[in-house]
Structure formats: C-alpha cells, structure tokens
Motif scaffolding. Structure first.
Motif, PDB file in Angstrom:
ATOM      1  N   ARG A  48       0.825  -1.214   0.000  1.00 49.71           N
ATOM      2  CA  ARG A  48       0.000   0.000   0.000  1.00 49.71           C
ATOM      3  C   ARG A  48       0.854   1.257   0.000  1.00 49.71           C
ATOM      4  N   VAL A  49       2.161   1.077  -0.203  1.00 46.80           N
ATOM      5  CA  VAL A  49       3.090   2.197  -0.101  1.00 46.80           C
ATOM      6  C   VAL A  49       3.975   2.228  -1.341  1.00 46.80           C
ATOM      7  N   GLY A  50       4.284   3.439  -1.809  1.00 49.52           N
ATOM      8  CA  GLY A  50       5.244   3.571  -2.904  1.00 49.52           C
ATOM      9  C   GLY A  50       6.359   4.497  -2.480  1.00 49.52           C
ATOM     10  N   MET A  51       7.497   4.395  -3.184  1.00 53.49           N
ATOM     11  CA  MET A  51       8.589   5.303  -2.821  1.00 53.49           C
ATOM     12  C   MET A  51       9.372   5.696  -4.059  1.00 53.49           C
ATOM     13  N   VAL A 101      -3.334  -7.073 -19.184  1.00 56.66           N
ATOM     14  CA  VAL A 101      -3.852  -6.127 -18.187  1.00 56.66           C
ATOM     15  C   VAL A 101      -2.711  -5.278 -17.648  1.00 56.66           C
ATOM     16  N   ILE A 102      -1.593  -5.964 -17.336  1.00 52.87           N
ATOM     17  CA  ILE A 102      -0.430  -5.251 -16.811  1.00 52.87           C
ATOM     18  C   ILE A 102       0.031  -4.212 -17.821  1.00 52.87           C
ATOM     19  N   GLN A 103       0.024  -4.625 -19.084  1.00 49.32           N
ATOM     20  CA  GLN A 103       0.476  -3.708 -20.124  1.00 49.32           C
ATOM     21  C   GLN A 103      -0.383  -2.441 -20.149  1.00 49.32           C
ATOM     22  N   THR A 104      -1.694  -2.626 -20.021  1.00 53.29           N
ATOM     23  CA  THR A 104      -2.595  -1.474 -20.000  1.00 53.29           C
ATOM     24  C   THR A 104      -2.284  -0.575 -18.811  1.00 53.29           C
ATOM     25  N   MET A 105      -2.084  -1.192 -17.645  1.00 47.24           N
ATOM     26  CA  MET A 105      -1.824  -0.391 -16.444  1.00 47.24           C
ATOM     27  C   MET A 105      -0.520   0.379 -16.582  1.00 47.24           C
ATOM     28  N   VAL A 106       0.505  -0.284 -17.134  1.00 44.57           N
ATOM     29  CA  VAL A 106       1.795   0.382 -17.283  1.00 44.57           C
ATOM     30  C   VAL A 106       1.669   1.541 -18.269  1.00 44.57           C
ATOM     31  N   THR A 107       0.943   1.312 -19.366  1.00 41.07           N
ATOM     32  CA  THR A 107       0.758   2.380 -20.346  1.00 41.07           C
ATOM     33  C   THR A 107       0.074   3.583 -19.705  1.00 41.07           C
ATOM     34  N   MET A 108      -0.939   3.305 -18.849  1.00 41.25           N
ATOM     35  CA  MET A 108      -1.637   4.414 -18.190  1.00 41.25           C
ATOM     36  C   MET A 108      -0.710   5.197 -17.277  1.00 41.25           C
ATOM     37  N   LYS A 109       0.104   4.471 -16.530  1.00 42.56           N
ATOM     38  CA  LYS A 109       0.991   5.175 -15.597  1.00 42.56           C
ATOM     39  C   LYS A 109       2.060   5.963 -16.351  1.00 42.56           C
ATOM     40  N   LEU A 110       2.569   5.383 -17.429  1.00 40.80           N
ATOM     41  CA  LEU A 110       3.584   6.091 -18.200  1.00 40.80           C
ATOM     42  C   LEU A 110       2.986   7.327 -18.868  1.00 40.80           C
ATOM     43  N   GLU A 111       1.725   7.216 -19.303  1.00 40.03           N
ATOM     44  CA  GLU A 111       1.041   8.379 -19.872  1.00 40.03           C
ATOM     45  C   GLU A 111       0.932   9.486 -18.821  1.00 40.03           C
ATOM     46  N   GLN A 112       0.630   9.052 -17.592  1.00 36.15           N
ATOM     47  CA  GLN A 112       0.463  10.008 -16.495  1.00 36.15           C
ATOM     48  C   GLN A 112       1.739  10.829 -16.271  1.00 36.15           C
ATOM     49  N   VAL A 113       2.900  10.186 -16.451  1.00 37.72           N
ATOM     50  CA  VAL A 113       4.156  10.914 -16.229  1.00 37.72           C
ATOM     51  C   VAL A 113       4.746  11.392 -17.558  1.00 37.72           C
ATOM     52  N   LEU A 162       3.629   4.518  -8.433  1.00 40.45           N
ATOM     53  CA  LEU A 162       2.177   4.668  -8.511  1.00 40.45           C
ATOM     54  C   LEU A 162       1.461   3.416  -8.993  1.00 40.45           C
ATOM     55  N   VAL A 163       2.201   2.460  -9.547  1.00 44.29           N
ATOM     56  CA  VAL A 163       1.549   1.408 -10.326  1.00 44.29           C
ATOM     57  C   VAL A 163       0.652   0.510  -9.480  1.00 44.29           C
ATOM     58  N   MET A 164       0.942   0.402  -8.189  1.00 42.25           N
ATOM     59  CA  MET A 164       0.076  -0.415  -7.326  1.00 42.25           C
ATOM     60  C   MET A 164      -1.043   0.433  -6.708  1.00 42.25           C
ATOM     61  N   ASP A 165      -1.221   1.662  -7.179  1.00 42.53           N
ATOM     62  CA  ASP A 165      -2.193   2.604  -6.612  1.00 42.53           C
ATOM     63  C   ASP A 165      -2.065   2.694  -5.099  1.00 42.53           C
ATOM     64  N   PRO A 166      -0.927   3.159  -4.617  1.00 41.12           N
ATOM     65  CA  PRO A 166      -0.661   3.153  -3.172  1.00 41.12           C
ATOM     66  C   PRO A 166      -1.444   4.240  -2.446  1.00 41.12           C
ATOM     67  N   GLN A 167      -1.585   4.033  -1.123  1.00 41.16           N
ATOM     68  CA  GLN A 167      -2.241   5.047  -0.294  1.00 41.16           C
ATOM     69  C   GLN A 167      -1.251   6.145   0.077  1.00 41.16           C
ATOM     70  N   VAL A 168       0.026   5.749   0.221  1.00 44.23           N
ATOM     71  CA  VAL A 168       1.053   6.717   0.602  1.00 44.23           C
ATOM     72  C   VAL A 168       2.226   6.583  -0.352  1.00 44.23           C
ATOM     73  N   VAL A 169       2.768   7.720  -0.806  1.00 42.15           N
ATOM     74  CA  VAL A 169       3.998   7.681  -1.596  1.00 42.15           C
ATOM     75  C   VAL A 169       5.034   8.576  -0.921  1.00 42.15           C
ATOM     76  N   PHE A 170       6.226   8.009  -0.737  1.00 42.21           N
ATOM     77  CA  PHE A 170       7.321   8.785  -0.154  1.00 42.21           C
ATOM     78  C   PHE A 170       8.234   9.285  -1.266  1.00 42.21           C
ATOM     79  N   PHE A 171       8.672  10.521  -1.166  1.00 42.19           N
ATOM     80  CA  PHE A 171       9.604  11.086  -2.147  1.00 42.19           C
ATOM     81  C   PHE A 171      10.857  11.541  -1.431  1.00 42.19           C
ATOM     82  N   ASP A 172      12.004  10.994  -1.826  1.00 37.93           N
ATOM     83  CA  ASP A 172      13.271  11.418  -1.232  1.00 37.93           C
ATOM     84  C   ASP A 172      13.957  12.374  -2.203  1.00 37.93           C
TER      85      ASP A 172
END
Lengths: 259, 268, 150
Positions: free
Chosen positions: B79-82, B113-125, B152-162
C-alpha cells in the motif's frame, strides 16, 4: 615504547575486528541460505544467475582448462621420460587435474570472473538505492539478490570444474599422445587404472565447497561495502583477494581429509 | 495516516532524530524540510519502514512499524510507494519491466492487463512510448518520472519522495513537483516529500515540517512557515549563510588554532 | 519474456554439459558400476601382506579379475585378505595366491595361480596355499647373508 604499545594495540584491535567480521559473515551466510526454504520460490532468478555466473565463466574455464592439461602433459613428459616412466603420463595429468588443479584453478578463475562482478554489482545496487527499492516493493533483497547468487555459485562451480577437467584431460591426451608420442592405449589404460572414484569424489567435494565459499564471501563483501563508489571498488578488490586466499586454505584442509 | 511518537534514532550514540512527534494527514502533501544532516532522510527511512527506531513508535494505519513482523511489513508495503533520490530503477530491466515490476511480483494479472496499467501510468508521467529504453539511456529527470510511475503502479495510499527535485534542471524539477501536486490532488493519495529545495517544497506543500538537528523546529501550512518569527526558520527559508544556524562548524576558537596553542591542536 | 526462454535454454545446455562431464569422469575413470559392484568373495591368509591395500587389483594370468576388499590382522600374527572376484571367473579349489609387484617398484597386486582340480571355490571359501610378498630388503639381506656363509 609508546609506539610499540600502539602497534600491539593496533594488531589486537585488527584481530578482534577480523574475528567479528568472520562471525558476521557466517551469520550472513546462514541466514541467507536458510531463505532457500522461504516463499516465494526464486526459481526463475536462480536460472538468470546461473546464466550470469556459470555460462558467463564458461569460455575462460574452457581456455584455462585446455592449457592446464597441455602444460601438465608437457612438463610431466619431460620429467617422467628421464626415469623412463612416461607410461605414467596419463595418470600424472589426470590425477593432478582431478584432485588439485581442476578445482583450485577453476575456482580462482571463477573468483576473478564471477565473484568480482557479484561484489561490484551488489555494491552498486546499494549505492544506487536499488536494494532499498526492492525492499520497498516488498521483495526481500536477501533472497532475491544474495541467495540466488550464492546458490548459482554453488551449483555452477562443480559443473565448471567437471568441464575444466574433461577439457584438460582431452588436451593432455592430444599433447601426450599426438605430439609427444606416448602410446595412446597405455596412456588411457594407465589413466583408467590409476584414477579411483575417491579422487573424483575429492575433486567434486572441493568444488562444491569452493562454490559456496565464493558465493557467500562475494555477496557478503558487496552487502557490507561502504555505500560509495570507492567503497565498492575497495570491497571488490578485497573480495577477490579474500576468496583466492580462502580457496587455497580450504583446499589444504579438504585435501588433508581426503588423503 | 502516519503518526510518530517520541521517535528517537541514534547512530553510535549520536542522536540523528531526537523526540520527534509528527502527524501526517491523509490525502495531503506533507513536506519535510531541513538542511543537510538535519535528520530528514533518517526520518523518511523510518516512516517507510526501511529502518527501525531506537525508541518511540511509528503508527501506520493503526500498526506500529517498529514492532510489526517482516511478513506484515511486506504486506503493508503493497500500500506504499517510494521514489528514491537517485530513482533506483533496476538497471537490468527496461522501463516497461521496471514499472511493471511490482505487478509481476505481487499480482497474477494477465500480461495484457499489466500492459494497460503500465501504459496508463507512463502516460500520467508523460513517458508513453519509452517502454523499451534501458535506465542507463534515460536522463535524470526521465528516470525520476519512471520511478514515479513505478511507485504509482500499485495505486498506493502513501507515496514517499526522497529529494524528488535534487539534481534536476529547473524544468524537470518543475515537472516532477507539479506531478506530485496534481497526482495527490487527483488520486486522493498521501504524499510525504523530503527536500531541501525550499521553493519547490513550499509550493507543493499542504503541510510543512522543518527539522533542525534532529528536532522539529516549525510545523504548519506554507503560509505560516513563511510568516514564522523563529530566526532559524527565516534563515533556512531565505538561505542566509549566517544566523542562529552557524556557518562555521568548528568547535575550537579560530585564534587558538592559528597560534597552535598547546592542547588546542586538533587531530585530523 | 522470450529473452528469458533463451536464457533458460542456454543454462539448460550448460548444466547438461556439466553433468555429462561429471558422469563421464566418474564412469570412465572412477570405475563406477565396474568391478566392485558384483562378484563373489574369497578369503586368503598371508604371513605378510606386504603393501597390498584395499582396492589393489587381483589378477589371473595378467588379467584383472577383481579387487581386494579388506586387509585385516588375524590372531595377531597373520594378514587376512578378502578378495572380490568377478562373477563368471572360476578358480579351482587347489589354486594358490601370491603377492607380486607390477614392474620393479610399481604397486603391489594379488596374483592368483590357477589350479587343476575339477571343483571350484565359492563365496566365502579360503585359499589353501598362499605365498607372501617378496620383500626386497629381505632379498638383499639374504644375499648378503649367503655371501657371508661362503
């Protein structure tokens, strides 16, 4: 006097530090190997590491194996011919290869080719935070990165040693029989006669232990390297040195058990 | 979302974090700022569960990260991304495989399905079409965006940015900053950003926490931080070399060292 | 994932070549599945086993027919040797055994001198007559001694 005391103190501190490191490395090795039984199974990643570690070392092993067999035949012939026992050239080449030179030389080449790259790779993965990234993506780096490499080493090295021996024996035969004119039948017959299963077992046992040793030392050195570029460079050099020395020491110990 | 209480982390007896109490609110951008050595990276690693505190607790969704088992920690991490300072893309995998990595590891989804999700996330960035590039071929800004997509790919609740903007040119830094801001607003996720980039930090923050020598010295929304009367806060925001946070880190008197006064010569 | 399939293939070939090498070494040179696995055992008692060890060859007419399984001390004065003889090799009940050396300084082996009786030794039987190892030192001292006697 003061300088003397300082020196003694330094030696003592270094010794304690070395013992602590030995303990640390042992614990590291055991905890990592224990992950072999943990889920998720890393099968695909073992195969990938076998490719990097084992197949990657194949060419260098074949070349060194061939030349070792050739030089053994050449040296041995000129030594044996003086006492008129060149009929024993076959066993001389085979026993030297199978008992000693195969496992040890293959292990040393393996350290240089695969071991150093393992330490460097793990060190760099730590510098670039890839280890933390794996951890954050809920993948245990100890099983994914360390364990797969240790197991790949322990499986690859015995196979490489067998290939080294086989190539060396063939090259020795070519030199001994085709070039130096030892009777081929005698060469093969004496070899089969003198080499016992015990010899092959000894060589094989050595290579399994060498593989485990190299795998554990090299992953450990990468894992404990200072996470800077200099730290990784230093750790890689140290790993190669430590592995080479440890292989020779372990070789003596195992040999003394098998004689 | 995340709460810490009396958090202490010391290295060899030196306290990098000293008695930190924090509350990171849901669906907001919380920015942790401070100079080098102020303990902000240590704090982030503790919040992300990469390190264990010497004392105190870190409550994440009702569970204390200092006490949970490794197995449970791994479950929570779904549930977390970094996003790491140096992106930390796995350099043996290409962009597509990097972004898909968490999905390949933790889901049994169909490759399509994974391919679609990855394409969406890459489009987002903004990096759709770069799937087959290797990490070594990417610029720093692009690598960071790929790392963002991966987080973002797992749709996390929290993302940490260093340090999301450090080492990037102003345009890339701006792109990353606005990505953090917009994604947080759109997807209702919680962002925790650690940075020493004052301007970018104040721009994207809903809540700012200022650290100095392991302690929280100011907390609040960006406006109140700017208005703060604490001279340390003002010095940090304006980037003045001298002030309550001294320029010189030397412990001995300059004149003593110059005169080689006995007993004052420092060992290297 | 086709890249991974290729890697899998290459690794498979590598492992196969390695395993074949190990098997070849063990079977061709190590004699796995060779002499020691089947056969029948005979016992021979010598005054002096003089250098024959476990694994030494047993030969008949210069052909290897088996191996020495064990050499032990019997009644604190004699050496008892167990020989493993290949199936199909028949040894007459009046055959004798002696200990010989391959070449001048080569290794020791057990030589079986075939007898002429019609019945043959079976599992566990003992040889009637044995001839001990020829000790070069004994020979030399015998020579010196006989020289003195003249």
């Amino acid at each position: 006097m003061q300088a003397m005391m300082n020196m003694v103190g330094q030696v003592g501190r270094n010794t304690l530090q070395a013992i602590a490191k030995l303990g640390d490395a042992t614990i590291f090795g055991i905890t990592t190997l224990r992950l072999f039984f943990a889920r998720p199974w890393q099968g695909k990643h073992f195969v990938m590491q076998m490719y990097a570690v084992g197949v990657g070392s194949l060419i260098i092993i074949v070349i060194t194996g061939a030349f070792t067999g050739m030089v053994l035949a050449l040296q041995g012939y000129h030594m044996l011919v003086k006492v008129g026992t060149e009929a024993l050239l076959g066993p001389w080449v085979a026993l030297s290869l199978i008992r000693e030179l195969g496992p040890v030389l293959a292990a040393l080449m393996f350290v240089g080719r695969a071991g150093s790259s393992i330490t460097a790779e793990i060190g760099i993965m730590r510098v670039t935070e890839q280890m933390d990234a794996l951890e954050m993506m809920a993948v245990n780096p100890q099983s994914r990165v360390m364990l797969t490499r240790i197991i790949a080493c322990a499986i690859s090295l015995p196979l490489l040693v067998a290939i080294f021996d086989a190539v060396g024996l063939f090259a020795g035969y070519v030199i001994g029989v085709d070039m130096l004119g030892v009777n081929g039948g005698v060469y093969i017959g004496e070899t089969i006669d003198k080499v016992a299963l015990n010899d092959i077992q000894a060589g094989f046992t050595k290579s399994v232990y060498f593989g485990l040793l190299v795998g554990i030392i090299c992953t450990y050195m990468g894992q404990r390297a200072t996470a800077t570029t200099e730290g990784v460079a230093k750790a890689t050099t140290q790993a190669v040195m430590l592995c080479s020395v440890m292989v020779l020491i372990l070789d003596y110990i195992i040999t003394s058990f098998y004689l | 979302m995340i709460k810490t209480q009396a958090l202490v982390r010391s290295f060899d007896g030196v306290k990098a974090l000293d008695d930190v109490d924090l509350h990171i609110e849901k669906k907001k951008v919380t920015v942790i700022m401070g100079g080098s050595g102020s303990g902000k990276t240590t704090l982030l690693r503790l919040l992300a569960g990469l390190d264990k505190p010497t004392a105190g607790s870190i409550m994440f969704a009702g569970e204390d990260l200092a006490k949970v088992s490794r197995k449970r920690l791994y479950e929570l991490r779904m549930r977390v991304g970094m996003v790491f300072q140096y992106s930390a893309l796995l350099n043996s995998l290409d962009v597509y495989e990097n972004v898909a990595f968490p999905l390949h590891e933790h889901t049994d989804l169909d490759e399509s399905v994974i391919q679609t999700m990855v394409t969406m996330k890459l489009e987002q960035v903004g990096l759709r079409g770069f799937e087959r590039m290797m990490p070594s071929q990417l610029s720093g800004g692009m690598a960071k965006r790929v790392a963002f997509a991966r987080a973002l790919v797992m749709d996390p609740q929290v993302v940490f940015f260093d340090e999301p903007t450090s080492g990037l040119d102003p345009i890339s830094a701006g792109v990353v900053s606005s990505l953090i801001h917009e994604t947080t607003a759109k997807t209702r996720m919680t962002s925790v950003v650690v940075t020493h980039d004052v301007q970018a930090g104040l721009d994207i923050a809903d809540h700012v926490i200022l650290l100095w020598q392991g302690k929280v010295i100011a907390e609040g929304n960006p406006e109140s931080i700017k208005q703060s009367e604490d001279p340390r806060v003002q010095q940090f925001i304006k980037g003045e070399p001298n002030g309550p946070i001294p320029f010189s880190r030397s412990q001995t008197a300059y004149i003593d060292d110059l005169l080689h006064k006995p007993g004052c010569v420092r060992m290297s | 994932m086709s890249g991974y399939k290729k890697i899998e293939m290459v690794v498979g070939v590598f492992v196969l070549v390695g395993v074949i090498s190990i098997a070849w070494l063990a079977m061709e040179l190590g004699g796995v599945g060779g002499l020691s696995s089947n056969g029948y055992k005979l016992v021979a008692v010598f005054d002096d086993a003089g250098g024959v060890r476990k694994g030494s060859d047993v030969m008949l007419a210069g052909v290897p027919i088996g191996q020495v399984v064990s050499v032990t001390l019997k009644d604190n004065e004699e050496a008892e040797m167990v020989l493993n003889i290949k199936d199909g090799v028949l040894i007459a009940s009046d055959a004798t055994v002696s200990i010989r050396t391959k070449g001048l300084i080569g290794e020791k082996f057990v030589r079986v001198n075939q007898g002429s009786e019609e019945d043959y030794l079976a599992e566990g039987d003992e040889f009637e007559d044995t001839e001990s190892a020829i000790n070069i030192e004994d020979l030399i001292s015998k020579y010196i001694f006989s020289g003195d006697a003249k």
